[in-house]
Design a protein around this motif. Sequence first.
Motif, PDB file in Angstrom:
ATOM      1  N   ILE A 196       0.759  -1.095   0.066  1.00 33.23           N
ATOM      2  CA  ILE A 196      -0.013  -0.042  -0.063  1.00 33.23           C
ATOM      3  C   ILE A 196       0.780   1.274  -0.079  1.00 33.23           C
ATOM      4  CG2 ILE A 196      -0.333   0.311   2.513  1.00 33.23           C
ATOM      5  CD1 ILE A 196      -3.154   1.064   1.958  1.00 33.23           C
ATOM      6  N   VAL A 197       0.329   2.258  -0.502  1.00 31.44           N
ATOM      7  CA  VAL A 197       1.109   3.806  -0.542  1.00 31.44           C
ATOM      8  C   VAL A 197       0.340   4.552   0.040  1.00 31.44           C
ATOM      9  CG1 VAL A 197       2.123   2.766  -3.109  1.00 31.44           C
ATOM     10  CG2 VAL A 197      -0.108   4.287  -3.055  1.00 31.44           C
ATOM     11  N   PRO A 198       1.169   5.889   0.418  1.00 34.22           N
ATOM     12  CA  PRO A 198       0.149   6.763   1.307  1.00 34.22           C
ATOM     13  C   PRO A 198      -1.021   7.231   0.750  1.00 34.22           C
ATOM     14  CG  PRO A 198       2.842   7.089   1.211  1.00 34.22           C
ATOM     15  CD  PRO A 198       2.427   6.196   0.220  1.00 34.22           C
ATOM     16  N   GLU A 199      -0.995   7.435  -0.509  1.00 34.17           N
ATOM     17  CA  GLU A 199      -2.339   7.861  -1.105  1.00 34.17           C
ATOM     18  C   GLU A 199      -3.490   6.990  -0.696  1.00 34.17           C
ATOM     19  OE1 GLU A 199      -4.131   9.199  -5.478  1.00 34.17           O
ATOM     20  OE2 GLU A 199      -2.203   8.621  -5.537  1.00 34.17           O
ATOM     21  N   GLN A 200      -3.270   5.819  -0.924  1.00 33.31           N
ATOM     22  CA  GLN A 200      -4.267   4.749  -0.533  1.00 33.31           C
ATOM     23  C   GLN A 200      -4.536   4.720   0.785  1.00 33.31           C
ATOM     24  OE1 GLN A 200      -1.947   1.630  -2.337  1.00 33.31           O
ATOM     25  NE2 GLN A 200      -3.096   1.774  -4.237  1.00 33.31           N
ATOM     26  N   ILE A 201      -3.645   5.051   1.633  1.00 34.11           N
ATOM     27  CA  ILE A 201      -3.871   4.907   3.155  1.00 34.11           C
ATOM     28  C   ILE A 201      -4.929   6.075   3.405  1.00 34.11           C
ATOM     29  CG2 ILE A 201      -2.888   5.378   5.417  1.00 34.11           C
ATOM     30  CD1 ILE A 201      -0.429   3.745   4.401  1.00 34.11           C
ATOM     31  N   GLU A 202      -4.515   7.155   2.686  1.00 34.40           N
ATOM     32  CA  GLU A 202      -5.453   8.328   3.097  1.00 34.40           C
ATOM     33  C   GLU A 202      -6.696   8.069   2.644  1.00 34.40           C
ATOM     34  OE1 GLU A 202      -5.070  11.038   5.034  1.00 34.40           O
ATOM     35  OE2 GLU A 202      -3.270   9.933   5.432  1.00 34.40           O
ATOM     36  N   ASN A 203      -6.948   7.145   1.253  1.00 30.58           N
ATOM     37  CA  ASN A 203      -8.217   7.036   0.726  1.00 30.58           C
ATOM     38  C   ASN A 203      -9.082   5.980   1.838  1.00 30.58           C
ATOM     39  OD1 ASN A 203      -7.757   8.126  -1.495  1.00 30.58           O
ATOM     40  ND2 ASN A 203      -7.367   6.542  -2.528  1.00 30.58           N
ATOM     41  N   LEU A 204      -8.299   5.129   2.571  1.00 27.35           N
ATOM     42  CA  LEU A 204      -8.937   4.318   3.446  1.00 27.35           C
ATOM     43  C   LEU A 204      -9.483   5.243   4.862  1.00 27.35           C
ATOM     44  CD1 LEU A 204      -6.802   1.099   3.625  1.00 27.35           C
ATOM     45  CD2 LEU A 204      -9.216   1.398   2.983  1.00 27.35           C
ATOM     46  N   ARG A 205      -8.764   6.263   5.216  1.00 28.69           N
ATOM     47  CA  ARG A 205      -8.896   6.993   6.329  1.00 28.69           C
ATOM     48  C   ARG A 205     -10.201   7.909   5.952  1.00 28.69           C
ATOM     49  NH1 ARG A 205      -3.781   8.344   8.097  1.00 28.69           N
ATOM     50  NH2 ARG A 205      -4.324   6.766   9.809  1.00 28.69           N
ATOM     51  N   SER A 206     -10.232   8.234   4.724  1.00 27.55           N
ATOM     52  CA  SER A 206     -11.561   9.128   4.167  1.00 27.55           C
ATOM     53  C   SER A 206     -12.763   8.045   4.377  1.00 27.55           C
ATOM     54  CB  SER A 206     -11.263   9.435   2.780  1.00 27.55           C
ATOM     55  OG  SER A 206     -12.358  10.296   2.514  1.00 27.55           O
ATOM     56  N   ILE A 207     -12.725   7.151   3.832  1.00 23.74           N
ATOM     57  CA  ILE A 207     -13.677   6.051   4.189  1.00 23.74           C
ATOM     58  C   ILE A 207     -14.101   5.579   5.226  1.00 23.74           C
ATOM     59  CG2 ILE A 207     -14.527   3.617   3.492  1.00 23.74           C
ATOM     60  CD1 ILE A 207     -12.515   3.666   0.696  1.00 23.74           C
ATOM     61  N   ASN A 208     -13.160   5.724   6.408  1.00 26.18           N
ATOM     62  CA  ASN A 208     -13.456   5.220   7.545  1.00 26.18           C
ATOM     63  C   ASN A 208     -14.065   6.586   8.338  1.00 26.18           C
ATOM     64  OD1 ASN A 208     -13.680   3.303   9.794  1.00 26.18           O
ATOM     65  ND2 ASN A 208     -11.742   4.442  10.802  1.00 26.18           N
ATOM     66  N   SER A 209     -13.808   7.834   8.104  1.00 31.03           N
ATOM     67  CA  SER A 209     -14.360   8.906   8.287  1.00 31.03           C
ATOM     68  C   SER A 209     -15.622   8.804   7.822  1.00 31.03           C
ATOM     69  CB  SER A 209     -13.759  10.148   7.958  1.00 31.03           C
ATOM     70  OG  SER A 209     -14.358  11.242   8.372  1.00 31.03           O
ATOM     71  N   GLU A 210     -16.259   8.652   6.610  1.00 29.33           N
ATOM     72  CA  GLU A 210     -17.562   8.646   6.193  1.00 29.33           C
ATOM     73  C   GLU A 210     -18.302   7.562   6.896  1.00 29.33           C
ATOM     74  OE1 GLU A 210     -19.905   7.712   1.940  1.00 29.33           O
ATOM     75  OE2 GLU A 210     -17.715   7.949   2.074  1.00 29.33           O
ATOM     76  N   PHE A 211     -17.586   6.420   7.243  1.00 31.92           N
ATOM     77  CA  PHE A 211     -18.333   5.293   7.987  1.00 31.92           C
ATOM     78  C   PHE A 211     -18.709   5.848   9.491  1.00 31.92           C
ATOM     79  CE2 PHE A 211     -17.465   1.518  10.667  1.00 31.92           C
ATOM     80  CZ  PHE A 211     -18.500   0.808  10.550  1.00 31.92           C
ATOM     81  N   ALA A 212     -17.801   6.479   9.975  1.00 32.10           N
ATOM     82  CA  ALA A 212     -18.044   7.046  11.377  1.00 32.10           C
ATOM     83  C   ALA A 212     -19.103   7.966  11.358  1.00 32.10           C
ATOM     84  CB  ALA A 212     -16.571   7.688  11.704  1.00 32.10           C
ATOM     85  N   ASN A 213     -19.267   8.854  10.316  1.00 34.42           N
ATOM     86  CA  ASN A 213     -20.301   9.772  10.261  1.00 34.42           C
ATOM     87  C   ASN A 213     -21.697   9.247  10.379  1.00 34.42           C
ATOM     88  OD1 ASN A 213     -18.514  12.165  10.614  1.00 34.42           O
ATOM     89  ND2 ASN A 213     -18.143  12.203   8.438  1.00 34.42           N
ATOM     90  N   ALA A 214     -21.733   8.231   9.370  1.00 38.33           N
ATOM     91  CA  ALA A 214     -23.000   7.522   9.165  1.00 38.33           C
ATOM     92  C   ALA A 214     -23.488   6.750  10.348  1.00 38.33           C
ATOM     93  CB  ALA A 214     -22.738   6.347   8.051  1.00 38.33           C
ATOM     94  N   ILE A 215     -22.632   6.127  11.054  1.00 43.98           N
ATOM     95  CA  ILE A 215     -23.077   5.454  12.468  1.00 43.98           C
ATOM     96  C   ILE A 215     -23.525   6.427  13.489  1.00 43.98           C
ATOM     97  CG2 ILE A 215     -22.065   4.178  14.376  1.00 43.98           C
ATOM     98  CD1 ILE A 215     -20.110   2.667  12.491  1.00 43.98           C
ATOM     99  N   LYS A 216     -22.714   7.595  13.615  1.00 47.31           N
ATOM    100  CA  LYS A 216     -23.029   8.723  14.504  1.00 47.31           C
ATOM    101  C   LYS A 216     -24.471   9.314  14.182  1.00 47.31           C
ATOM    102  CE  LYS A 216     -18.215   9.094  15.661  1.00 47.31           C
ATOM    103  NZ  LYS A 216     -17.166   9.986  15.786  1.00 47.31           N
ATOM    104  N   ASN A 217     -24.740   9.430  12.943  1.00 46.59           N
ATOM    105  CA  ASN A 217     -25.860   9.927  12.461  1.00 46.59           C
ATOM    106  C   ASN A 217     -27.134   9.175  12.197  1.00 46.59           C
ATOM    107  OD1 ASN A 217     -24.809  12.688  12.301  1.00 46.59           O
ATOM    108  ND2 ASN A 217     -24.249  12.215  10.385  1.00 46.59           N
ATOM    109  N   GLY A 218     -26.824   7.782  12.953  1.00 47.00           N
ATOM    110  CA  GLY A 218     -27.786   6.742  12.666  1.00 47.00           C
ATOM    111  C   GLY A 218     -28.270   6.313  11.237  1.00 47.00           C
TER     112      GLY A 218
END
Length: 221
Positions: free
Chosen positions: A107-129
């Motif tokens: 994995i390269v840094p850009e792909q790691i940031e993509n995963l972090r962005s996806i996880n942030s979206e995941f967290a927002n979806a959970i917290k917003n129900g």
Amino acid sequence: MPIPKDFSLPVRMSAKERALSQIQRWIIDGTLQPGEKLIDAEMAESLGVSRTPVREAFQLLEVQGLVSMHPGKETKVTNIEKNDIFKMYSTMAALQALAAEITASIIVPEQIENLRSINSEFANAIKNGQVYQAMEVDEQFHNYIVELSDNPYVATFNTSLQIHIRRFKYVFLKQPMTATLASIEEHEAIIKAFENKNSDEAHTLMKQNIIRPMQELYDIL
């Protein structure tokens, strides 16, 4: 059989593909319940296609294990067996852990940031129900790691299993969401393992991320 009327059909697909896609979605999201009898004429009328592509779709759904066909008798949505949870999730855990192990080394840094962005979206979806959006984004996180591993065999089996696990997740995500918050932290730990190029840690963390909800789901069914 309560077939919805207010749904949008996919564009640029053959009649068989449209029928397969929509019926599969109805089975996964519970619109068509386990054990429910499927009548090809009713499906064809609702989907705006002839009976032939519906029957062809049934055959493909039987291969996927979503329906059972008895020629001359009936076609039914397959039942969800509680003990199948262990079989499916343990296999998925092995596949995804392998994908994470491979990905950690390439994995390269850009792909790691993509995963972090996806996880942030995941967290927002959970917290917003937003339970179903959270489920879809969670799958996106895992599928991206499988894609990065560049192993077509893992990808093929992962897709097949995911169809069935998604049915269980719809049951799981209708429950209180407090336990699901653990997935956010587990995803972040996997990302950190990728940053450290630690394949063994990525393997262990990914397996844990799959196995934990398996036991929680089993307990509530």
